[in-house]
Design an enzyme around this catalytic site. Structure first.
Site, short mmCIF file in Angstrom:
data_model
loop_
_atom_site.label_atom_id
_atom_site.label_comp_id
_atom_site.label_asym_id
_atom_site.label_seq_id
_atom_site.Cartn_x
_atom_site.Cartn_y
_atom_site.Cartn_z
N LYS A 16 11.06 7.06 -3.88
CA LYS A 16 11.24 7.56 -2.51
C LYS A 16 12.20 8.75 -2.51
O LYS A 16 12.86 9.02 -3.52
CB LYS A 16 11.76 6.41 -1.65
CG LYS A 16 10.79 5.22 -1.54
CD LYS A 16 11.39 4.12 -0.66
CE LYS A 16 10.53 2.88 -0.65
NZ LYS A 16 11.14 1.81 0.17
N TYR A 56 2.17 2.51 4.99
CA TYR A 56 3.00 1.44 5.54
C TYR A 56 2.34 0.77 6.76
O TYR A 56 3.04 0.19 7.59
CB TYR A 56 4.38 1.97 5.91
CG TYR A 56 5.30 2.16 4.71
CD1 TYR A 56 5.62 1.09 3.89
CD2 TYR A 56 5.86 3.40 4.42
CE1 TYR A 56 6.46 1.25 2.79
CE2 TYR A 56 6.71 3.57 3.33
CZ TYR A 56 7.01 2.48 2.51
OH TYR A 56 7.84 2.64 1.44
N PHE A 64 11.79 -0.98 12.10
CA PHE A 64 12.22 0.11 11.22
C PHE A 64 11.08 1.05 10.83
O PHE A 64 11.28 2.01 10.09
CB PHE A 64 12.87 -0.47 9.95
CG PHE A 64 11.99 -1.44 9.20
CD1 PHE A 64 11.01 -0.99 8.32
CD2 PHE A 64 12.15 -2.81 9.37
CE1 PHE A 64 10.20 -1.88 7.63
CE2 PHE A 64 11.33 -3.71 8.68
CZ PHE A 64 10.36 -3.25 7.82
N ARG A 94 7.18 -5.36 -9.76
CA ARG A 94 7.97 -5.92 -8.65
C ARG A 94 9.26 -6.54 -9.20
O ARG A 94 10.33 -6.40 -8.61
CB ARG A 94 7.17 -6.96 -7.88
CG ARG A 94 5.99 -6.40 -7.11
CD ARG A 94 6.37 -5.60 -5.90
NE ARG A 94 6.90 -6.41 -4.81
CZ ARG A 94 7.19 -5.94 -3.60
NH1 ARG A 94 7.01 -4.64 -3.33
NH2 ARG A 94 7.67 -6.72 -2.67
N THR A 100 13.75 -6.33 -1.97
CA THR A 100 13.72 -5.25 -0.98
C THR A 100 15.13 -4.82 -0.58
O THR A 100 15.44 -3.63 -0.52
CB THR A 100 12.94 -5.69 0.27
OG1 THR A 100 11.65 -6.14 -0.14
CG2 THR A 100 12.79 -4.55 1.26
N ARG A 111 16.59 -1.59 -8.18
CA ARG A 111 17.31 -1.52 -6.90
C ARG A 111 18.75 -1.99 -7.04
O ARG A 111 19.65 -1.44 -6.40
CB ARG A 111 16.55 -2.30 -5.82
CG ARG A 111 15.33 -1.53 -5.30
CD ARG A 111 14.50 -2.38 -4.37
NE ARG A 111 13.42 -1.63 -3.76
CZ ARG A 111 12.32 -2.19 -3.26
NH1 ARG A 111 12.16 -3.52 -3.32
NH2 ARG A 111 11.38 -1.46 -2.71
N ASN A 121 16.21 2.29 -0.60
CA ASN A 121 16.15 1.43 -1.78
C ASN A 121 15.34 2.03 -2.93
O ASN A 121 14.79 1.31 -3.77
CB ASN A 121 15.68 0.02 -1.40
CG ASN A 121 14.29 0.02 -0.78
OD1 ASN A 121 13.64 1.05 -0.68
ND2 ASN A 121 13.82 -1.16 -0.38
N HIS A 124 9.27 2.22 -4.35
CA HIS A 124 8.25 1.31 -3.81
C HIS A 124 7.32 0.87 -4.93
O HIS A 124 6.98 1.67 -5.80
CB HIS A 124 7.42 2.02 -2.73
CG HIS A 124 6.12 1.31 -2.44
ND1 HIS A 124 6.03 0.25 -1.59
CD2 HIS A 124 4.87 1.50 -2.94
CE1 HIS A 124 4.78 -0.19 -1.57
NE2 HIS A 124 4.05 0.55 -2.38
N GLU A 135 -3.44 1.25 -2.02
CA GLU A 135 -2.48 2.34 -2.17
C GLU A 135 -2.93 3.36 -3.21
O GLU A 135 -2.76 4.57 -3.02
CB GLU A 135 -1.10 1.76 -2.50
CG GLU A 135 -0.53 0.98 -1.31
CD GLU A 135 0.67 0.09 -1.64
OE1 GLU A 135 1.19 0.19 -2.78
OE2 GLU A 135 1.08 -0.68 -0.76
P1 RTP Z 1 8.21 -1.47 -0.66
O1 RTP Z 1 6.95 -1.78 0.13
O2 RTP Z 1 8.81 -0.15 -0.33
O3 RTP Z 1 8.10 -1.74 -2.12
O4 RTP Z 1 9.26 -2.49 -0.16
P2 RTP Z 1 9.08 -4.03 -0.03
O5 RTP Z 1 7.65 -4.45 -0.20
O6 RTP Z 1 10.10 -4.62 -0.94
O7 RTP Z 1 9.50 -4.23 1.49
P3 RTP Z 1 8.63 -4.14 2.83
O8 RTP Z 1 9.00 -5.34 3.63
O9 RTP Z 1 7.22 -3.84 2.56
O10 RTP Z 1 9.31 -2.90 3.52
C1 RTP Z 1 8.98 -1.60 3.15
C2 RTP Z 1 10.20 -0.75 3.13
O11 RTP Z 1 10.73 -0.64 4.46
C3 RTP Z 1 12.13 -0.49 4.40
N1 RTP Z 1 12.78 -1.50 5.19
N2 RTP Z 1 13.78 -1.24 5.98
N3 RTP Z 1 15.85 -1.47 7.89
C4 RTP Z 1 15.23 -2.55 7.49
O12 RTP Z 1 15.54 -3.65 7.85
C5 RTP Z 1 14.15 -2.40 6.53
N4 RTP Z 1 13.36 -3.36 6.07
C6 RTP Z 1 12.50 -2.79 5.21
C7 RTP Z 1 12.56 -0.65 2.96
O13 RTP Z 1 12.82 0.64 2.42
C8 RTP Z 1 11.36 -1.29 2.31
O14 RTP Z 1 11.27 -0.96 0.95
#
Ligand code: RTP
Length: 158
Positions: A16, A56, A64, A94, A100, A111, A121, A124, A135
């Site tokens: 990112k 996303y 968010f 992962r 996350t 991370r 973070n 992705h 994706e």
């Molecule tokens: P990613 O898709 O980026 O690998 O992350 P992830 O599966 O671990 O998490 P996901 O729930 O899919 O969320 C995607 C990205 O959104 C941002 N996020 N911000 N401010 C917040 O509470 C919040 N929660 C999630 C994070 O950058 C996350 O990687």
């Protein structure tokens, strides 16, 4: 995403803009290379709003979402989008990436090593075979975007 559960399984990984800004691209590529995974696509770009929202899409209703899309598309720095290939790469990447929320991430993960903020973070990675398929198609959908290759003597490593 290649064939699930085979040597040709593939996943989508993206450094990112925070990771790019902080000069972590080389470190991240290095971790995947050293683990034994094979890079089959890579590009640096500022994603369009449409691409980021599609990527996303599952998070569209989350509070968010807008901030996340704004950040990814801001152009303050590009993202580095990649496809990595190899045995169990979806699940293993992962694990290499970590939770996350970096404050929950296990030491040794990307991370944990490089972040303390959930909104910044660093990286992705696709969370399932289905999201990897989606994706990879979204970011590398054109014929020739993915390059299959076999290093000489690869088999004895695996
Ligand atoms: P990613 O898709 O980026 O690998 O992350 P992830 O599966 O671990 O998490 P996901 O729930 O899919 O969320 C995607 C990205 O959104 C941002 N996020 N911000 N401010 C917040 O509470 C919040 N929660 C999630 C994070 O950058 C996350 O990687």
């Amino acid at each position: 995403a290649g064939r699930k559960g085979t040597e040709s399984e593939r996943t989508f990984i993206m450094v990112k803009p925070d990771g790019v800004t902080r000069g972590l691209v080389g470190e991240i590529i290095s971790r995947f290379e050293k683990r034994g995974y094979k890079l089959v696509a890579i590009k640096s770009l500022v994603p369009s709003r449409q691409l980021a929202e599609q990527h996303y899409g599952d998070l569209r209703t989350r509070p968010f979402f807008k901030g996340l899309v704004n950040y990814i598309t801001s152009g303050k720095a590009p993202v580095v989008a990649m496809v990595w290939e190899g045995r169990d790469v979806i699940r293993q990447s992962r694990a290499m990436i970590g939770a996350t929320n970096p404050l929950e991430a296990v030491p040794g993960t990307i991370r944990h090593a490089f972040s303390i903020s959930i909104g910044r973070n660093v990286i992705h990675g696709s969370d399932s075979f289905d999201s990897a398929e989606k994706e990879i198609g979204l970011w590398f959908g054109k014929p020739g975007d993915l390059v299959s290759w076999e290093p000489v003597n690869w088999n004895w490593i695996m």
